[in-house]
Design an enzyme around this catalytic site. Sequence first.
Site, PDB file in Angstrom:
ATOM      1  N   SER A   1      -3.221   5.957   4.615  1.00 60.20           N
ATOM      2  CA  SER A   1      -3.682   5.046   3.566  1.00 60.20           C
ATOM      3  C   SER A   1      -2.476   4.349   2.927  1.00 60.20           C
ATOM      4  CB  SER A   1      -4.492   5.811   2.516  1.00 60.20           C
ATOM      5  OG  SER A   1      -3.686   6.789   1.888  1.00 60.20           O
ATOM      6  N   TYR A   2      -2.760   3.467   1.995  1.00 54.75           N
ATOM      7  CA  TYR A   2      -1.707   2.643   1.389  1.00 54.75           C
ATOM      8  C   TYR A   2      -0.621   3.528   0.773  1.00 54.75           C
ATOM      9  CZ  TYR A   2       0.327  -1.334  -1.094  1.00 54.75           C
ATOM     10  OH  TYR A   2       1.180  -2.306  -1.536  1.00 54.75           O
ATOM     11  N   PRO A   3       0.661   3.321   1.167  1.00 51.23           N
ATOM     12  CA  PRO A   3       1.716   4.264   0.760  1.00 51.23           C
ATOM     13  C   PRO A   3       2.358   3.984  -0.598  1.00 51.23           C
ATOM     14  CG  PRO A   3       2.621   2.681   2.304  1.00 51.23           C
ATOM     15  CD  PRO A   3       1.170   2.327   2.127  1.00 51.23           C
TER      16      PRO A   3
END
EC number: 5.6.2.1
Length: 726
Positions: free
Chosen positions: A199-201
């Site tokens: 997922s978005y880091p």
Amino acid sequence: MNKAHGSEKTVFRAKFSSITDTDICNAMACLGEPDHNEALSVDARQELDLRIGCAFTRFQTKYFQGKYGDLDSSLISFGPCQTPTLGFCVERHDKIQSFKPETYWVLQAKVNTDKDRSLLLDWDRVRVFDREIAQMFLNMTKLEKEAQVEATSRKEKAKQRPLALNTVEMLRVASSSLGMGPQHAMQTAERLYTQGYISYPRTETTHYPENFDLKGALRQQANHPYWADMVKQLLAEGINRPRKGHDAGDHPPITPMRSATEAELGGDAWRLYEYITRHFIATVSHDCKYLQSTISFRIGPELFTCSGKTVLSPGFTEIMPWQSVPLEESLPTCQRGDTFTVSEVKMLEKQTSPPDYLTEAELITLMEKHGIGTDASIPVHINNICQRNYVTVESGRRLKPTNLGIVLVHGYYKIDAELVLPTIRSAVEKQLNLIAQGKADYRQVLGHTLDVFKRKFHYFVDSIAGMDELMEVSFSPLAATGKPLSRCGKCHRFMKYIQAKPSRLHCSHCDETYTLPQNGTIKLYKELRCPLDDFELVLWSSGSRGKSYPLCPYCYNHPPFRDMKKGMGCNECTHPSCQHSLSMLGIGQCVECENGVLVLDPTSGPKWKVACNKCNVVAHCFENAHRVRVSADTCSVCEAALLDVDFNKAKSPLPGDETQHMGCVFCDPVFQELVELKHAASCHPMHRGGPGRRQGRGRGRARRPPGKPNPRRPKDKMSALAAYFV
């Protein structure tokens, strides 16, 4: 979305945290309007950082590079976040330098539990700094032959599973355990995200929302060869709800979105993905439970203790073995009043030790604690102080400040400590967060902050002598550095070439400094002089595979003609009769970029080169030719200048054993077979250009007449972008 409100188009924002079918479809089904306050907060941060950073950086750089020759940094930069980051590193360095070790003494006792086993006991007083007192305690305990049990305790304790993973924790672990710098770790995480693996880091949140599909994410790992058994057991027994963490309201914690193998990812990408996945599985696992046993002994008047741990249930440490409770020797079963034989009591002399240099992980923690930067910008600030040569990364990824970094921070403290302390930036960040929440006015915050830093800047400029005093001690003046290279056109004395970044020429007699092209080598060019100002020419080269051209140091810094800009060499000079100028050596329009001209490199023989004076295109041609000249005649087809080439008789590639040929490099069929188009190995920053400035190297024949359009060149910027992504 196509319905306009007045003159404005309707714009919606899709919010998603992973590139999966489900997330994208859900985001498109729940479109919302962009948050105007958040946009204003971002705008304010950008404007503040740019204006403050540019003002201080430009002044510092011009002032100090004009006085010192061995700073070894192309830019003496300042940043509202970057400088406090450096301040943390220098503060630790100062503590190390000022540290004075102290001697202390400890008592250590050993008791026998049976014939083959013994226990090492720790002194309850820990240590004393007076030798005579330590000796007194030693003498008192040495008289005793037995140690009596004063108390025993057995407590069941738990080591909590980790909180869900956010950016800062990921960067900390990547640096301390994986040996990856924050910038590299962030770039690797971004690639994993765009490929759909995680997922978005970039997130500050450590709490999963109630509707997050934890089981779905866990099922993705059910067939992985490394942790399939643990995942299947969790799914069968029921997952443990993750600990309640901090909800920053941005994106969910970093989570693996699909399974991947080491062969699929490889290298650092796999190592980071493996950590992210193990961390996620650990968050839904059970806590680690262990039994801690403690026995307190009395030997004479002194108390000693020993303790041990026994694992009852490993819990999450099965998937994160590096977090497991260390194996310790089990303690004997005993009760108060039992006695054991004392086999040894001794006094040890030790010294206090200084703190070590900050690790990247420790620096990230300090930045987060003091509100310096965001989860997205922290890696950039650390990378900046490394690239500016303010700190070096030592073994263990420890950050050791250089002389330049130390002097800068000490100088800021001497002039205005708030420039380097984290307090003022932390206060600004709080105001920016209030703008995002709609609780503060954008213009008022921006105006007030700029006014504060404007006053600080003027005071800094007026007080720069304070920092200069520190610079004088650590660095050498321009006149004392470098080596003589070429003659000045004004005084005809030798100017010194200063190789340290940024490379430049300095005339100590005229007290003038002339900047040079960077990222290449500089040498004298045949002792030839510029016909305009009598300065000796120098030759810049990016190496045997790259390009090279002569330049006049004075013209490079003070363009002699209106159609020239600062930073142009002889290959862009429009002097009508100089033998080194574009007018005499130019051939025709570049085959790649729109504004460039292919210019003959007269120094490249016998492996002759024709290079674009704007982009990084190089044409290798006429190998082993004895002489190559640009003729005054032009091609009747494309109007490019003709080349007159003389070959050695033994190595002539010309038909009929001819040694001389004149023709167009674009149109002449004889020359077309002798020209090979490449991209230069490197390109210095002054080169401007369009599509020709691509990285890497391509090959091809220079067949297109420069007057004709290139069918492969996109018609406009949008089609150029499309061509790039395709």
